[in-house]
Design a protein around this motif. Structure first.
Motif, PDB file in Angstrom:
ATOM      1  N   TYR A   1       0.925  -1.074   0.036  1.00  0.00           N
ATOM      2  CA  TYR A   1       0.103   0.113  -0.136  1.00  0.00           C
ATOM      3  C   TYR A   1       0.777   1.344  -0.150  1.00  0.00           C
ATOM      4  O   TYR A   1       1.964   1.014   0.405  1.00  0.00           O
ATOM      5  N   PRO A   2       0.307   2.194  -0.333  1.00  0.00           N
ATOM      6  CA  PRO A   2       1.046   3.540  -0.458  1.00  0.00           C
ATOM      7  C   PRO A   2       1.718   4.007   0.963  1.00  0.00           C
ATOM      8  O   PRO A   2       2.694   4.609   0.939  1.00  0.00           O
ATOM      9  N   SER A   3       1.058   3.489   2.021  1.00  0.00           N
ATOM     10  CA  SER A   3       1.682   3.834   3.327  1.00  0.00           C
ATOM     11  C   SER A   3       2.835   3.046   3.631  1.00  0.00           C
ATOM     12  O   SER A   3       3.709   3.274   4.349  1.00  0.00           O
ATOM     13  N   GLY A   4       3.138   2.113   2.784  1.00  0.00           N
ATOM     14  CA  GLY A   4       4.544   1.229   2.821  1.00  0.00           C
ATOM     15  C   GLY A   4       4.165  -0.090   3.345  1.00  0.00           C
ATOM     16  O   GLY A   4       5.127  -0.794   3.310  1.00  0.00           O
ATOM     17  N   LYS A   5       2.858  -0.205   4.030  1.00  0.00           N
ATOM     18  CA  LYS A   5       2.723  -1.642   4.394  1.00  0.00           C
ATOM     19  C   LYS A   5       2.653  -2.556   3.352  1.00  0.00           C
ATOM     20  O   LYS A   5       1.689  -2.515   2.346  1.00  0.00           O
ATOM     21  N   GLU A   6       3.367  -3.843   3.605  1.00  0.00           N
ATOM     22  CA  GLU A   6       3.340  -4.743   2.606  1.00  0.00           C
ATOM     23  C   GLU A   6       1.954  -5.895   3.057  1.00  0.00           C
ATOM     24  O   GLU A   6       2.027  -6.497   3.919  1.00  0.00           O
ATOM     25  N   ALA A   7       0.859  -5.839   2.485  1.00  0.00           N
ATOM     26  CA  ALA A   7      -0.296  -6.583   2.877  1.00  0.00           C
ATOM     27  C   ALA A   7      -0.007  -8.140   2.217  1.00  0.00           C
ATOM     28  O   ALA A   7      -0.556  -9.021   2.970  1.00  0.00           O
ATOM     29  N   LEU A   8       0.604  -8.130   1.113  1.00  0.00           N
ATOM     30  CA  LEU A   8       0.753  -9.613   0.739  1.00  0.00           C
ATOM     31  C   LEU A   8       2.008  -9.549  -0.016  1.00  0.00           C
ATOM     32  O   LEU A   8       2.511  -8.460  -0.805  1.00  0.00           O
ATOM     33  N   SER A   9       2.885 -10.647   0.417  1.00  0.00           N
ATOM     34  CA  SER A   9       4.297 -10.740  -0.387  1.00  0.00           C
ATOM     35  C   SER A   9       4.456 -12.039  -1.026  1.00  0.00           C
ATOM     36  O   SER A   9       4.365 -13.071  -0.382  1.00  0.00           O
ATOM     37  N   GLY A  10       4.672 -12.037  -2.267  1.00  0.00           N
ATOM     38  CA  GLY A  10       5.159 -13.515  -3.042  1.00  0.00           C
ATOM     39  C   GLY A  10       4.066 -14.579  -2.795  1.00  0.00           C
ATOM     40  O   GLY A  10       4.462 -15.615  -2.615  1.00  0.00           O
ATOM     41  N   ILE A  11       2.858 -14.219  -3.258  1.00  0.00           N
ATOM     42  CA  ILE A  11       1.589 -15.250  -3.027  1.00  0.00           C
ATOM     43  C   ILE A  11       1.607 -16.047  -4.167  1.00  0.00           C
ATOM     44  O   ILE A  11       1.525 -15.389  -5.362  1.00  0.00           O
ATOM     45  N   SER A  12       1.921 -17.201  -4.239  1.00  0.00           N
ATOM     46  CA  SER A  12       1.560 -18.013  -5.400  1.00  0.00           C
ATOM     47  C   SER A  12       0.632 -19.332  -5.129  1.00  0.00           C
ATOM     48  O   SER A  12       0.982 -20.068  -4.262  1.00  0.00           O
ATOM     49  N   PHE A  13      -0.288 -19.512  -5.633  1.00  0.00           N
ATOM     50  CA  PHE A  13      -1.408 -20.573  -5.685  1.00  0.00           C
ATOM     51  C   PHE A  13      -2.424 -20.880  -6.903  1.00  0.00           C
ATOM     52  O   PHE A  13      -2.106 -19.667  -7.665  1.00  0.00           O
ATOM     53  N   ALA A  14      -2.950 -21.788  -7.248  1.00  0.00           N
ATOM     54  CA  ALA A  14      -3.874 -22.166  -8.347  1.00  0.00           C
ATOM     55  C   ALA A  14      -5.058 -22.645  -7.811  1.00  0.00           C
ATOM     56  O   ALA A  14      -5.124 -23.387  -6.687  1.00  0.00           O
ATOM     57  N   MET A  15      -6.289 -22.283  -8.310  1.00  0.00           N
ATOM     58  CA  MET A  15      -7.397 -23.199  -7.976  1.00  0.00           C
ATOM     59  C   MET A  15      -7.751 -23.626  -9.210  1.00  0.00           C
ATOM     60  O   MET A  15      -7.926 -23.000 -10.232  1.00  0.00           O
ATOM     61  N   GLN A  16      -8.624 -25.008  -9.025  1.00  0.00           N
ATOM     62  CA  GLN A  16      -8.975 -25.554 -10.348  1.00  0.00           C
ATOM     63  C   GLN A  16     -10.342 -25.232 -10.205  1.00  0.00           C
ATOM     64  O   GLN A  16     -11.238 -25.023  -9.249  1.00  0.00           O
ATOM     65  N   ALA A  17     -11.078 -25.343 -11.526  1.00  0.00           N
ATOM     66  CA  ALA A  17     -12.632 -25.165 -11.505  1.00  0.00           C
ATOM     67  C   ALA A  17     -13.255 -26.095 -10.777  1.00  0.00           C
ATOM     68  O   ALA A  17     -12.956 -27.400 -10.633  1.00  0.00           O
ATOM     69  N   GLY A  18     -14.358 -25.783  -9.922  1.00  0.00           N
ATOM     70  CA  GLY A  18     -14.879 -26.740  -8.884  1.00  0.00           C
ATOM     71  C   GLY A  18     -14.562 -26.827  -7.818  1.00  0.00           C
ATOM     72  O   GLY A  18     -14.895 -27.761  -6.926  1.00  0.00           O
ATOM     73  N   GLU A  19     -13.309 -26.135  -7.199  1.00  0.00           N
ATOM     74  CA  GLU A  19     -12.689 -26.527  -5.976  1.00  0.00           C
ATOM     75  C   GLU A  19     -13.162 -25.610  -4.953  1.00  0.00           C
ATOM     76  O   GLU A  19     -14.120 -24.715  -5.063  1.00  0.00           O
ATOM     77  N   PHE A  20     -13.050 -25.990  -3.668  1.00  0.00           N
ATOM     78  CA  PHE A  20     -13.464 -25.325  -2.497  1.00  0.00           C
ATOM     79  C   PHE A  20     -12.391 -25.007  -1.599  1.00  0.00           C
ATOM     80  O   PHE A  20     -11.375 -25.834  -1.404  1.00  0.00           O
ATOM     81  N   ALA A  21     -12.234 -23.681  -1.232  1.00  0.00           N
ATOM     82  CA  ALA A  21     -10.782 -23.497  -0.441  1.00  0.00           C
ATOM     83  C   ALA A  21     -11.295 -22.599   0.611  1.00  0.00           C
ATOM     84  O   ALA A  21     -11.990 -21.614   0.370  1.00  0.00           O
ATOM     85  N   PHE A  22     -10.891 -22.568   1.877  1.00  0.00           N
ATOM     86  CA  PHE A  22     -10.905 -21.753   2.907  1.00  0.00           C
ATOM     87  C   PHE A  22      -9.483 -21.038   2.916  1.00  0.00           C
ATOM     88  O   PHE A  22      -8.538 -21.444   2.696  1.00  0.00           O
ATOM     89  N   LEU A  23      -9.713 -19.562   2.927  1.00  0.00           N
ATOM     90  CA  LEU A  23      -8.379 -18.860   3.111  1.00  0.00           C
ATOM     91  C   LEU A  23      -8.530 -18.144   4.724  1.00  0.00           C
ATOM     92  O   LEU A  23      -9.379 -17.796   5.256  1.00  0.00           O
TER      93      LEU A  23
END
Lengths: 321, 222
Positions: free
Chosen positions: B11-33
């Motif tokens: 964010y412009p404030s300098g806070k890094e909310a997410l760093s280096g996120i990699s994942f994949a979801m297939q069609a029809g999947e169910f996932a909790f975050l």
């Protein structure tokens, strides 16, 4: 429940005809909804309409009055005139003789004799002071020869005027170009003033309507956010506000039309009498259908432009959080 | 159908909310975050529907590059994603029916089709008899269901839910979760952000866990 079966990545496709029909439906709905919402707060709506109406009516009335003044200019054929007032000793026969002699001059295009009797008659007809003249023992008016010079250039005309002033049968030479020029300069000034006032007030209308729309956008902020979140395009979000601008402009224009018609009704009597006293049969007439349409279209157009400006400025700032 | 590739959000404030996120979801999947509040769950969801743009990395959704999507394409992206918001995001000046119908009206569907789909969505979430009620007269759980009906009424291929059970008691939470499972069973890809670990553990589903903006663990369900 069959209806809820998702179609995966393929969004249900719609034909072009379907999309156009939906677009038309939305326009119909939004235009009505915008008007109904406006009428939901009648006091605010009427206030805005009145302000817009006054701002539009003023330049229109000024323009109509100028138009009236413009007809005076059309009556004047544009050629300068010189009036020769004859000495009281010049009798009618001599006057006629002088007139024909003037006509022979190469620098005179036309010369018309107005005898003392004719002058008296005209004066009685148009001045309204005929009764006073009757109380006088004698006709006080001099005979007069009206000349149009061949020359159109001011300097040449002045030479002619100077040479005529030398004639001993001439009492006074009056050359009317100076005050006509002054009058027309004043008319031109009034025209520009009207245009300026018109532009200033049109900008005022843009600001008034734009501000009303800004407030409405603020009031409907959460709705705009939700619509953007569930996939509303900019056009979809913008549409209600453009219609609001349209209705504000159209209502204001209707009000302006009414104000102008009432003003014409109120002013026409005195103006006709004024025109008659200047030997002019001009009459102030009410706005025609074409002029009415022009005012209504112009007002609505201003409203939509104001909405476009306001929406462009404020809508993009509202993003869902 | 959904791929995150080295996605970071600063964010412009300098806070890094997410760093280096990699994942994949297939069609029809169910996932909790999952993850603590502030771990970046909401930011991740906002990235998917282009409410936020990533600072670096790439997001692909249905073959479309979301991080480079044109402003004018964003509405069409959002029409493919149903989102259930924690604060419901309902419009309080119109009734339940009109709230649920909104995405379809935006999509320009025929009135008869809108009617059918709204009724189906409302009966699916158990609010068939409430279509003329105003959201303010409904309980929190019912408002949440209206939000769910609105999210699914457009038949999205992806359903996102941000703390959908945040303020509900366990029974109601379980009911809501069952609803999401039902949508998943008919083929909708579902991602639910929650910090309700007890509920997540009841269900043996894929879990994408965020910790201070980093991906910590990803339990794959086969």
């Amino acid at each position: 429940m069959a209806n809820l079966t998702p179609s995966g990545a393929s969004i249900s496709r719609q034909s072009l005809a379907d999309r156009i029909a939906a677009w038309g439906r939305h326009h119909r709905f939004v235009s009505q909804d915008a008007l109904l919402r406006l009428l939901d707060t009648p006091l605010a709506a009427i206030t805005t309409w009145i302000v817009v109406a006054i701002a539009l009516a003023l330049p229109i009335i000024l323009y109509l009055l100028l138009n009236y003044a413009g007809t005076l200019r059309q009556d004047w054929d544009g050629s300068p005139r010189i009036s020769l007032y004859l000495h009281s000793g010049v009798d009618e026969r001599l006057a006629a003789d002088l007139t024909s002699r003037l006509l022979l001059r190469s620098d005179v295009a036309s010369a018309d004799l107005i005898t003392r009797q004719q002058a008296l008659l005209e004066f009685e007809q148009h001045s309204g002071f005929g009764d006073i003249l009757n109380t006088l023992p004698d006709n006080p008016l001099p005979a007069l020869i009206e000349i149009s010079p061949v020359a159109t250039d001011g300097g040449d005309i002045r030479l002619l005027v100077a040479s005529l002033q030398q004639e001993d049968w001439v009492e006074e030479v009056i050359y009317d170009a100076d005050w006509m020029l002054r009058l027309f300069t004043m008319l031109e000034l009034a025209e520009r003033l009207t245009l300026t006032i018109g532009i200033v007030l049109a900008v005022g209308v843009l600001l008034i309507i734009g501000n009303t729309i800004r407030l409405t956008i603020e009031n409907r902020r959460s709705e705009i956010e939700v619509v953007k979140l569930v996939g509303g395009t900019d056009g979809f979000v913008r549409r209600p506000f453009l219609y609001l601008g349209f209705w504000l402009g159209l209502g204001g224009a209707l009000g302006a039309w009414l104000v102008v018609q009432l003003s014409i009704g109120y002013l026409s009597g005195p103006i006709e009498r004024l025109a008659q006293s200047y030997r002019n049969d001009f009459a102030l007439r009410f706005l025609s259908i074409e002029e009415t349409c022009l005012i209504l279209i112009g007002g609505s157009f201003l409203g939509v432009v104001a909405a476009l400006l306001s929406v462009g400025q404020h809508l993009s700032r509202i993003q869902p959080q | 159908m959904l791929t995150f590739d080295q996605v970071s959000k600063r964010y412009p404030s300098g806070k890094e909310a997410l760093s280096g996120i990699s994942f994949a979801m297939q069609a029809g999947e169910f996932a909790f975050l999952t993850g603590h509040s502030g771990a970046g769950k909401s930011t991740l969801m906002k990235l998917i529907i282009a409410m936020e743009r990533p600072s670096t990395g790439q997001i692909l959704f249905n073959g479309e590059n979301v991080n480079r999507i044109a402003h004018s394409r964003v509405p069409y992206l959002r029409r493919q994603v149903g989102v259930v918001f924690q604060n419901h995001q309902l419009l309080f000046d119109r009734n339940v029916y009109a709230n649920v119908a909104l995405p379809l009206e935006i999509g320009g569907h025929r009135p008869s089709e809108i009617r059918g789909r709204v009724r189906a969505a409302l009966s699916k979430v158990g609010l068939a008899d409430r279509e003329n009620h105003f959201p303010i007269t409904l309980s929190g759980g019912e408002q949440q269901r209206v939000g769910i009906a609105r999210a699914v009424v457009n038949r999205p291929s992806l359903l996102l839910a941000d703390e959908p059970t945040g303020n509900l008691d366990p029974d109601l939470s379980r009911d809501i979760m069952d609803l999401f499972l039902q949508f998943n069973q008919v083929g909708v890809t579902v991602v639910i952000a929650t910090h309700d670990i007890a509920l997540v553990e009841q269900l043996d589903k894929r879990r994408i866990e965020l910790d201070q903006g980093r991906l910590r663990e990803s339990k794959w369900q086969t």
